[in-house]
Design an enzyme around this catalytic site. Sequence first.
Site, PDB file in Angstrom:
ATOM      1  N   ASP A  72       0.828  -1.205   0.000  1.00 57.35           N
ATOM      2  CA  ASP A  72       0.000   0.000   0.000  1.00 57.35           C
ATOM      3  C   ASP A  72       0.860   1.251   0.000  1.00 57.35           C
ATOM      4  OD1 ASP A  72       0.815  -0.651   2.650  1.00 57.35           O
ATOM      5  OD2 ASP A  72      -0.723   0.669   3.480  1.00 57.35           O
ATOM      6  N   GLU A 130      -0.069  -1.108   5.653  1.00 61.86           N
ATOM      7  CA  GLU A 130       1.063  -0.707   6.498  1.00 61.86           C
ATOM      8  C   GLU A 130       1.023   0.771   6.837  1.00 61.86           C
ATOM      9  OE1 GLU A 130       5.108   0.721   7.556  1.00 61.86           O
ATOM     10  OE2 GLU A 130       3.860   1.301   5.836  1.00 61.86           O
TER      11      GLU A 130
END
Length: 358
Positions: A72, A130
Amino acid sequence: MPALDLTSSSVDLTRAICDIHSESDDETLLADAIEAAVSAYDHLEVIRDGDTVVARTSLGRSRRVVIAGHIDTVPINRNLPVEDREIDGQKFLWGRGTVDMKAGVAVQLKLAAELTDPAVDITWMWYDHEEVDSSLNGLGRLSRNRPDLFAGDFAILGEPSNGEVEGGCNGTLRALIRTDGVRAHSARSWIGENAIHKAAPILARLAEYRAREIEVEGLVYREGLNAVRITGGVAGNVIPDACEVEVNYRFAPSRDAAGASRVVHDVFTGFEIDIVDIAEGARPGLDAPLAKEFVDAVGATPKPKYGWTDVARFSALGIPAVNYGPGDPHLAHHDEERVPISQIDDVERGLRAWLSAS
């Protein structure tokens, strides 16, 4: 679904992965592409957990390495699609995710496909969420759902480290420091008590605080204590009855959560303190045999990681872990995020050589 060609170069893979938008909470398309790409290789067992994809070898080697990277990114801000740029004679890939951390993921994907007979067994992990609250972190979720996948002797996280080895990481704590007052009309301020004014000593103590440098296993970690947010106020003509200063404490991995909490309580003695988030750091762990071999193989001089990274999750499981990936961490989340092409190539060569010969 976009297709990823794992036979292409790590640089081309970086472009392709970055151009698949995957802001936190929107990683499914990229996770699908990764799963499809690695599933084409018979030497890999592929496991999916949410938007986290795991691929591992099972060759019966005596040692296993876990290599991970998050898929991400923080929000895009007119910095995609990826562009090729040259700055002072150096070639870069410019765009969101190039540093944090899709260049590292691209290297990992290419090596996962090509290393059919590595010297160690490898568990590759590409995980979601994350860049947001740690409770959503895909690596944390995977450790709860499939703790067996975390078996390993050493771990590498592809966080940007300028292609150098950064051992361990600082811990991080967030605290809310509060003051109370009494509301009143601002025309008659003496009737009330101004909670914002009462916060002045909090800011003074922060301004006076001097960051400490603490050596841990040969690496010097720099701590920091900073205000990151302040809230208070009711209206333009009302004396505020509450104020809240959010403080972030970055602490060396020699401290545990209790020790870090004590530091904050000592600094802000006399104030109401609410610890709202804390994550312990990770000691370097560079004395582990595989860690020593890795550092020697890539010819690195280890440095400390000042920010918190998911190496702490591996450390908590008793697995020594380091950060090793292309990109300048100072440019992570930056609107001009960019990675030197040479660093992508260097990290690929370093990992390939070590995994083939360790």
